[in-house]
Design an enzyme around this catalytic site. Structure first.
Site, PDB file in Angstrom:
ATOM      1  N   HIS A  24     -17.299  83.939  -2.904  1.00 46.68           N
ATOM      2  CA  HIS A  24     -16.704  83.157  -1.813  1.00 46.68           C
ATOM      3  C   HIS A  24     -15.195  83.365  -1.854  1.00 46.68           C
ATOM      4  CE1 HIS A  24     -15.970  79.989   1.057  1.00 46.68           C
ATOM      5  NE2 HIS A  24     -15.077  79.480   0.244  1.00 46.68           N
ATOM      6  N   HIS A  58     -11.077  77.632   6.664  1.00 43.23           N
ATOM      7  CA  HIS A  58     -11.280  76.220   6.302  1.00 43.23           C
ATOM      8  C   HIS A  58     -10.290  75.701   5.260  1.00 43.23           C
ATOM      9  CE1 HIS A  58     -13.898  78.547   3.591  1.00 43.23           C
ATOM     10  NE2 HIS A  58     -13.515  77.675   2.695  1.00 43.23           N
ATOM     11  N   ASP A 110     -11.710  82.899  -0.147  1.00 40.87           N
ATOM     12  CA  ASP A 110     -10.884  82.222   0.860  1.00 40.87           C
ATOM     13  C   ASP A 110      -9.756  83.119   1.331  1.00 40.87           C
ATOM     14  OD1 ASP A 110     -12.070  79.532   0.779  1.00 40.87           O
ATOM     15  OD2 ASP A 110     -11.379  79.541  -1.302  1.00 40.87           O
ATOM     16  N   ASP A 165     -18.622  76.572   2.508  1.00 44.33           N
ATOM     17  CA  ASP A 165     -17.556  75.733   1.964  1.00 44.33           C
ATOM     18  C   ASP A 165     -16.956  74.689   2.912  1.00 44.33           C
ATOM     19  OD1 ASP A 165     -15.909  74.826  -0.067  1.00 44.33           O
ATOM     20  OD2 ASP A 165     -14.380  76.347   0.224  1.00 44.33           O
TER      21      ASP A 165
END
Ligand code: NAG
Ligand code: NAG
Ligand code: NAG
Ligand code: NAG
Ligand code: NAG
Ligand code: NAG
Ligand code: NAG
Ligand code: NAG
Length: 911
Positions: free
Chosen positions: A48, A414, A50, A172
């Site tokens: 994951h 996000h 970001d 997320d």
């Protein structure tokens, strides 16, 4: 025309089919165990990543600043590719196209080919597919569509058909919107996966075995999507099975001759977990997420252990567990093959709470100025795309548009638009957005040159700080030209405000007719103490055609038409202002107290006040922070009981200016020709005590006579409407642990309350949080938190602002009273108009005659404005064919006028 013989056509088809033979991930799944008594454990290796959070997007990609986090996304791609090539059984799933694109464009042909090969043979599944994993509470649906489009377009370019993901991947984001489910369904995804849902709903779904369900995405479009909430509260592996270099679990040590051999121990612990999870699943398929934040920087340590896990568990059939490498699509297929009975969900996943006192409702408002800038950039992007199409600009302009396209997509992440990235990372986002917006200036100039090939170079400039009455290029000029652009499919008939240095001005339209205008002193408040601010503003009513522009000129006026209130001090008794439609009255304390509709003579009571909450600041308990809103008391503190007022009255402008406190002021106006009130709030710098500073969260409250009881409505990403109940939740039994924070909901564009007769709607210019009951609507506008709230950012939300004393933010609310029957037809177009606010471009060109070259001083891309019920979402160049979004009617009228040769992407939405 010559006909092609049928045989030949067959031949052609054959070639096409043979050429396109490839096995995407979902066509090459490992087999699940056919025995119904055997559980199949799907290992989903994933990372994951970001696009900015603790580090900037570039630092994350290259692995810079290892002292902050020792990870680099480039190494993740490199090592995962190496490991997959070693063993064709291995699988991996990549999301976040923004990083994939960066890797792809930073590496050699050979490396690129390896990646393409692994996607084609099904070892890599591309999931999600957006440029980023966008936030779902604060991003606008137009921005979501644009960021998904950018990601999917690039994936298609790199991978062809297998690059089109089928698995929605929002693991997320801090809560999930119904509109996001709708968008995924409409984009043809077959499943949606995520981790974060309210802890009480999670408990219920675990008990009910309904982690998987059928999510109905939209009442009007009837979409639905197979949705899975993860078993864990995160998207990581089961405890004890994290084999990344960031983790601390023991590897599988399987040499029989060593003392530390732990194969049996690991196998038993794994089987125990799988059986425990299976007890809560709707089928005998169990999904295990093997990976987490920025994992697989060293993919070898993961795969070596996963290979062993598979080998040893499968070696013992008595365990009744089969382990396979899998992907989200393979897992979904395996579940769907078992045809479980799925329940339906119609509401959404807001607000999200991870615990009794951890309501993630602060981020709806965190970093208000950045949120405002994002919305502004989005509107500019729509304009730039339209101008690029209308004038058929060249590849340089296409690349200019791409810079803003990528920046605008990036900030939907996000941790970006949510305001939950570190201060320095946010600065980087702002820099990229500002760069993108400055490219629009280039596009606008190229557009004008193309429209007027024989004309003067207009040298137009955009002033990004018009909100603060700052436009340096014209700041000491008496005469200049303004081109007003309208990216909306309908006329903009309204007031624009132009910074000016003189007390008097004459404004003319492109036909040299004098326009009605008014020069007023700009609102002088200490909060906006910037020497670049102009002392005066011209307010002028303009009509700008749809998808087009008009040109006006400003000259110095001869007689003084400067208008200002004679009463600078607080006025005794009632103050009233009015326009064609409304009268607004203020009481002796300076508060708005009533609004009268002039056509019906109906007088309603409405009071607007500012308050603030003090946030919990204990270091041990859950504090209020970037993510979390947690007030100390459930009643906020009122700001002032006496407000000093200034009144500005005139033919264009009727407004009351309030100085509420040293950190809060506001302009309340009745814009000419409009049946609504506009509140322009200025909040900040929020005070910070030198010792033990107290977190403060500022709200504005509209108290009305609407009998709304416990019901209110908030938008879902600016498109759908969600019904909300104060102290109520639709999917689980509500526990009143956080009476205020637990009732906050996100508004992206608007919210409203209503009773049997009337509706009060609020339109906002950026994402915010809202709570409402019994005729009161409260909206949080700004917050400054001095304590980290323990969700990873490890920094207080303490924005320094321009001079380090704290951020000053200003923004707008539109308040509209309607009867129930006409509410939708009035509200929707207003929301769209507010999104596509006119863009002003200034030319220092003093000589209007010369600027007038060949009379294209006003232009519309449409032969007539779109009807009220149609909204032009997107108009942009496209390499394939015209793409439709939602149900729609014809766009032929556009084609006639635009006379476009290249193909277009036109998204039209019907309300
Ligand atoms: C859980 O089961 C109960 C009882 O059957 C049902 O009323 C409820 O709607 C279910 N909720 C969820 C979220 O599955
Ligand atoms: C999902 O719900 C729809 C009706 O709302 C139904 O037609 C469909 O079969 C359901 N899908 C599954 C997999 O249960
Ligand atoms: C004015 O707008 C700019 C650009 O969006 C933004 O950076 C700035 O913070 C705004 N000013 C205030 C006081 O909100
Ligand atoms: C933010 O960036 C500046 C400039 O690069 C640097 O001096 C400062 O230490 C950084 N702050 C934090 C908290 O990392
Ligand atoms: C806006 O102005 C245009 C041009 O004068 C006019 O045709 C149109 O009807 C106006 N629209 C509204 C809603 O007033
Ligand atoms: C405004 O800023 C100037 C310097 O930029 C400073 O001298 C002045 O005191 C400030 N005024 C207020 C009211 O903050
Ligand atoms: C507010 O103003 C009124 C009228 O001037 C005055 O009587 C009252 O004392 C003021 N209240 C406060 C709290 O300052
Ligand atoms: C909202 O109020 C109505 C009427 O008082 C009540 O029937 C309903 O149960 C309430 N809803 C929730 C979710 O609390």
């Amino acid at each position: 025309m010559r006909r092609i013989p049928i045989l030949f056509l067959f031949f052609l088809l054959n070639i096409l089919f043979n050429e396109s033979v490839q096995d995407c991930a979902w066509e090459t799944c490992h087999e699940v165990d056919p025995n119904p008594d055997v559980i199949t454990a799907h290992l989903i290796p994933h990372t994951h990543d970001d696009l900015g959070w603790i580090k900037t997007v570039d630092q994350y990609f290259w692995g810079a600043k290892p002292e902050l986090v020792p990870v680099g996304v480039q190494y993740i791609y490199n090592t995962v590719i190496d490991e997959l090539l070693k063993n064709p059984d291995r699988r991996f799933s990549f999301a976040e196209t923004g990083f994939l694109w960066r890797w792809y464009t930073s590496n050699s042909d050979y490396d690129r080919h390896q990646l393409q090969k692994l996607v084609k043979n099904g070892q890599i599944e591309i999931i999600g597919g957006g440029w980023v994993q966008n936030d779902e509470a604060t991003s606008h649906y137009i921005d979501i569509i644009d960021q998904m489009t950018l990601g999917l377009q690039r994936l298609e370019q790199i991978f062809g058909d297998c690059g089109k993901p089928v698995s929605g991947w929002q693991i997320d984001p801090f809560g999930h919107s119904r509109e996001m489910a709708n968008i995924y369904a409409q984009m043809g995804y077959s499943s949606l996966h995520f981790a974060r849902i309210h802890y009480l709903e999670k408990e219920l779904r675990l008990k009910n075995k309904t982690l998987e369900f059928n999510w109905s995405g939209s009442d009007d479009l009837g979409t639905e999507i197979f949705t899975r909430a993860f078993f864990n509260d995160n998207y990581g592996p089961p405890e004890g099975f994290c084999w990344d270099s960031l983790c601390e679990d023991d590897p599988i040590m399987d040499n029989p001759n060593i003392e530390g051999n732990n194969v049996n121990e690991k196998v038993d612990a794994f089987v125990t977990h799988v059986k425990e999870q299976a007890a809560h699943e709707s089928t005998n398929q169990v999904m295990l997420l093997m990976g987490s934040d920025f994992q697989y920087t060293n993919a070898n340590s993961w795969y070596v252990n996963l290979d062993k896990l598979i080998k040893y568990v499968n070696a013992d059939p008595s365990k009744k567990v089969k382990v396979i490498y899998s992907t989200p699509a393979c897992y979904t297929q395996a579940v769907q093959d078992k045809s479980p009975k799925l329940t339906s969900k119609h509401d959404d996943f807001f607000p999200y709470a991870s615990g009794r006192h951890s309501y993630w409702t602060g981020y709806f408002t965190s970093r208000p100025a950045f949120k405002g800038m994002i919305r502004q950039a989005s509107s500019m992007l729509q304009l730039a795309k339209q101008l690029d199409v209308i004038a058929d600009l060249g590849p340089e302009d296409d690349s200019d548009v791409d810079i803003l396209r990528e920046a605008s997509a990036l900030v939907q992440h996000h941790d970006a638009v949510t305001g939950t990235a570190k201060e320095n990372v946010t600065r980087d986002y702002e820099k990229q957005l500002a760069k993108g917006m400055s490219e629009v200036e280039v596009v606008i100039n190229d557009f004008m040159k193309k429209m007027n090939p024989d004309g003067l170079d207009p040298k137009l400039v955009i002033c990004p700080l018009l909100n603060e009455t700052i436009c340096k290029p014209i700041s000491n000029m008496d005469e200049f030209t303004v081109v007003v652009f309208n990216s909306n499919g309908r006329y903009f008939n309204g007031t624009i405000r132009i910074p000016y240095s003189q007390k008097s001005a004459v404004v003319k339209d492109w036909n040299k007719n004098v326009l009605e205008s008014q020069v007023v002193e700009s609102f002088q408040v200490n909060q906006l103490n910037d020497s670049d601010r102009s002392n005066f503003e011209i307010h002028v009513f303009v009509r700008v055609p749809p998808l087009g522009y008009t040109t006006i000129t400003v000259e110095k006026g001869s007689k003084s038409v400067y208008v200002h209130s004679k009463n600078k001090k607080r006025l005794n008794g009632n103050v009233e202002i009015q326009n064609e439609y409304l009268i607004a009255g203020f009481d002796a304390q300076g508060y708005l107290s009533y609004v009268t509709d002039k056509t019906t003579n109906k007088k309603r009571s409405i009071r607007q006040e500012f308050f603030y909450y003090e946030g919990i600041d204990s270091k041990d308990d859950q504090p209020s922070g970037a993510y979390i809103f947690r007030p100390k008391t459930q009643q906020p503190i009122a700001l002032a009981s006496n407000i000093s007022l200034e009144v500005v009255k005139g033919s264009i402008t009727n407004e009351v200016r309030q100085r509420v406190s040293p950190h809060v002021s506001q302009q309340i106006r009745l814009p000419k020709g409009k049946n609504y009130l506009e509140f322009e709030w200025i909040v900040g710098p929020i005070p910070k005590e030198a010792k033990d500073p107290i977190t403060k969260e500022f709200v504005t409250r509209y108290t009305t006579d609407v009998k709304s009881k416990n019901q209110s409505f908030t938008d879902s990403n600016g498109r759908q409407v969600m019904e909300r109940f104060f102290d109520g939740a639709t999917s689980f039994e509500y526990h009143d642990t956080e009476p205020v924070a637990g009732n906050y909901y996100p508004i992206t564009s608007f919210g409203y309350i209503k009773d049997e007769n009337d509706q009060l709607s609020i339109i906002t210019d950026r994402a915010q949080g809202m709570v409402s009951s019994n005729g009161v609507v409260e909206i949080m506008v700004h917050r400054r938190c001095f304590y980290d709230d323990h969700f990873g950012v490890e920094e207080a939300l303490d924005e320094p602002g321009k001079d380090g004393t704290g951020l000053v933010a200003m923004g707008k609310h539109i308040i509209l009273f309607t009867d129930l029957k006409t509410s939708a037809t009035q509200l929707r177009p207003l929301v769209v108009e507010n999104f596509h606010a006119p863009v002003l471009a200034f030319s220092a060109n003093k000589n209007f005659e010369k600027f007038e070259y060949n009379k294209k001083l006003e232009y519309s891309g449409l032969t007539q404005e779109l009807p009220l019920y149609l909204h032009l979402l997107t108009l942009e160049k496209w390499n394939k064919k015209i793409v439709w979004f939602g149900s729609s009617t014809s766009i032929t009228m556009m084609d006639q006028n635009l006379n476009i040769l290249q193909s277009l992407r036109v998204l039209i939405q019907r309300y």
